[in-house]
Design a protein around this motif. Structure first.
Motif, mmCIF file in Angstrom:
data_model
loop_
_atom_site.group_PDB
_atom_site.id
_atom_site.type_symbol
_atom_site.label_atom_id
_atom_site.label_comp_id
_atom_site.label_asym_id
_atom_site.label_seq_id
_atom_site.Cartn_x
_atom_site.Cartn_y
_atom_site.Cartn_z
ATOM 1 N N GLY A 88 0.789 -1.224 0.000
ATOM 2 C CA GLY A 88 0.000 0.000 0.000
ATOM 3 C C GLY A 88 0.822 1.276 0.000
ATOM 4 N N HIS A 89 0.102 2.365 0.155
ATOM 5 C CA HIS A 89 0.645 3.731 0.082
ATOM 6 C C HIS A 89 -0.134 4.599 1.064
ATOM 7 C CE1 HIS A 89 0.150 7.861 -1.498
ATOM 8 N NE2 HIS A 89 1.371 7.750 -1.956
ATOM 9 N N THR A 90 0.543 5.581 1.678
ATOM 10 C CA THR A 90 -0.137 6.504 2.584
ATOM 11 C C THR A 90 0.656 7.803 2.675
ATOM 12 O OG1 THR A 90 -1.251 6.660 4.735
ATOM 13 C CG2 THR A 90 0.984 5.740 4.738
ATOM 14 N N THR A 91 -0.014 8.861 3.128
ATOM 15 C CA THR A 91 0.586 10.197 3.070
ATOM 16 C C THR A 91 0.150 11.067 4.249
ATOM 17 O OG1 THR A 91 0.486 10.098 0.655
ATOM 18 C CG2 THR A 91 0.844 12.257 1.599
ATOM 19 N N PHE A 92 1.064 11.922 4.724
ATOM 20 C CA PHE A 92 0.716 13.091 5.523
ATOM 21 C C PHE A 92 0.512 14.247 4.543
ATOM 22 C CE2 PHE A 92 3.361 12.041 9.627
ATOM 23 C CZ PHE A 92 2.371 11.162 10.046
ATOM 24 N N LEU A 93 -0.595 14.972 4.660
ATOM 25 C CA LEU A 93 -0.860 16.108 3.797
ATOM 26 C C LEU A 93 -1.611 17.186 4.581
ATOM 27 C CD1 LEU A 93 -3.844 15.329 1.417
ATOM 28 C CD2 LEU A 93 -3.103 13.693 3.139
ATOM 29 N N ASN A 94 -1.921 18.296 3.916
ATOM 30 C CA ASN A 94 -2.557 19.430 4.597
ATOM 31 C C ASN A 94 -1.850 19.737 5.914
ATOM 32 O OD1 ASN A 94 -4.504 19.942 2.618
ATOM 33 N ND2 ASN A 94 -5.900 18.417 3.460
ATOM 34 N N ILE A 95 -0.538 19.857 5.816
ATOM 35 C CA ILE A 95 0.311 20.056 6.992
ATOM 36 C C ILE A 95 0.296 21.530 7.413
ATOM 37 C CG2 ILE A 95 2.688 19.956 7.836
ATOM 38 C CD1 ILE A 95 3.077 17.644 5.718
ATOM 39 N N SER A 96 0.013 21.779 8.683
ATOM 40 C CA SER A 96 0.086 23.132 9.233
ATOM 41 C C SER A 96 1.058 23.112 10.415
ATOM 42 C CB SER A 96 -1.289 23.617 9.699
ATOM 43 O OG SER A 96 -1.164 24.870 10.366
ATOM 44 N N LEU A 97 2.279 23.570 10.170
ATOM 45 C CA LEU A 97 3.290 23.573 11.237
ATOM 46 C C LEU A 97 2.865 24.488 12.382
ATOM 47 C CD1 LEU A 97 6.591 23.766 9.134
ATOM 48 C CD2 LEU A 97 5.320 21.736 9.862
ATOM 49 N N ARG A 98 2.304 25.648 12.039
ATOM 50 C CA ARG A 98 1.921 26.610 13.062
ATOM 51 C C ARG A 98 0.829 26.061 13.973
ATOM 52 N NH1 ARG A 98 -1.912 30.260 14.178
ATOM 53 N NH2 ARG A 98 -1.309 32.225 15.181
ATOM 54 N N ASP A 99 -0.146 25.392 13.383
ATOM 55 C CA ASP A 99 -1.275 24.881 14.165
ATOM 56 C C ASP A 99 -1.066 23.455 14.655
ATOM 57 O OD1 ASP A 99 -2.860 27.251 13.838
ATOM 58 O OD2 ASP A 99 -3.252 26.610 11.778
ATOM 59 N N ARG A 100 0.083 22.885 14.305
ATOM 60 C CA ARG A 100 0.466 21.544 14.766
ATOM 61 C C ARG A 100 -0.607 20.514 14.380
ATOM 62 N NH1 ARG A 100 4.776 22.623 18.351
ATOM 63 N NH2 ARG A 100 4.874 20.438 18.925
ATOM 64 N N ARG A 101 -0.997 20.561 13.109
ATOM 65 C CA ARG A 101 -2.020 19.653 12.590
ATOM 66 C C ARG A 101 -1.579 19.096 11.244
ATOM 67 N NH1 ARG A 101 -7.158 19.916 14.953
ATOM 68 N NH2 ARG A 101 -8.070 18.940 13.119
ATOM 69 N N LEU A 102 -2.128 17.939 10.910
ATOM 70 C CA LEU A 102 -1.932 17.383 9.581
ATOM 71 C C LEU A 102 -3.056 16.391 9.308
ATOM 72 C CD1 LEU A 102 -0.769 14.280 10.174
ATOM 73 C CD2 LEU A 102 1.379 15.484 10.487
ATOM 74 N N GLU A 103 -3.132 15.961 8.067
ATOM 75 C CA GLU A 103 -4.119 14.972 7.657
ATOM 76 C C GLU A 103 -3.417 13.708 7.208
ATOM 77 O OE1 GLU A 103 -7.264 14.198 3.970
ATOM 78 O OE2 GLU A 103 -6.554 16.239 4.361
#
Length: 202
Positions: A88-103
């Motif tokens: 399979g394959h997977t990803t971290f995306l919609n990364i916000s360093l300032r808000d400490r969030r990702l998808e």
């Protein structure tokens, strides 16, 4: 009070647990991912346009690697440690360093792995890295409203539904996608982790 310091830039570093190894995505995974998308013909599944057809796997991997190099995403190939094959394959995306969030998104797994615990193992590796090493405050999952299989899988992780982005995207076939948004927050992680580890021991 929550720290205002940004989290470090997520990178596709090697990750592993007892079931899977996540390797930084590269050209060497193209042949394996071609087999993945044909296993169960998952590239034909409705509501999952992120799964490339066999002839588009090389193009998709090259584009994803370029996005990783730009720091926009961090992507992995999923290896089943029992068989040492790409599954399979997977990803971290919609990364916000300032808000400490990702998808966590664009995940796809070989049809033969569905229901085997591989997905839970992948999410355990990714979420452990996100919360315990990067210091994320929240991790999101976004799912097509009609993709009930993926919605159930995300809910089984312990993610909570935040809401629905109505008429969020126009799909390649011209239909409208309402996007269901889920998340796991940092203070929920210990319970989610214990549940995932229990599932993998079962």
């Amino acid at each position: 009070m929550t720290s205002t310091a940004p989290m470090p830039q997520p990178l596709p570093v090697p990750l592993e647990n007892q079931r899977v190894r996540l390797e930084p995505l590269g050209e060497q995974h193209v042949d394996g991912l071609r087999e993945v998308v044909t296993d169960g013909e998952i590239w034909r599944i409705p509501y999952a346009p992120h799964v490339p057809s066999p002839e588009r796997v090389a193009e998709a991997v090259a584009a994803q690697c370029a996005s990783d190099a730009a720091g926009t995403t961090a992507s992995w190939a999923v290896i089943d440690r029992a068989s040492e094959r790409v599954v399979g394959h997977t990803t971290f995306l919609n990364i916000s360093l300032r808000d400490r969030r990702l998808e966590i998104g664009t995940t796809y797994l070989a049809g033969s792995t569905h229901g085997t615990g591989i997905n839970a193992a992948v999410k355990l590796a990714l979420l452990t890295h996100a919360f315990e090493e990067l210091g994320c405050l929240g991790v999101e999952f976004r799912v097509h409203h009609l993709n009930t299989t993926s919605r159930r899988a995300v809910e089984r992780l312990g993610a909570q539904q935040d809401g629905i982005l109505r008429a969020h995207r126009i799909m390649p076939d011209g239909t409208l996608r309402h996007t269901v948004v889920y998340s796991i927050l940092a203070w929920e992680w210990s319970g989610v982790k214990a549940s995932l580890e229990h599932r993998l021991r079962g």
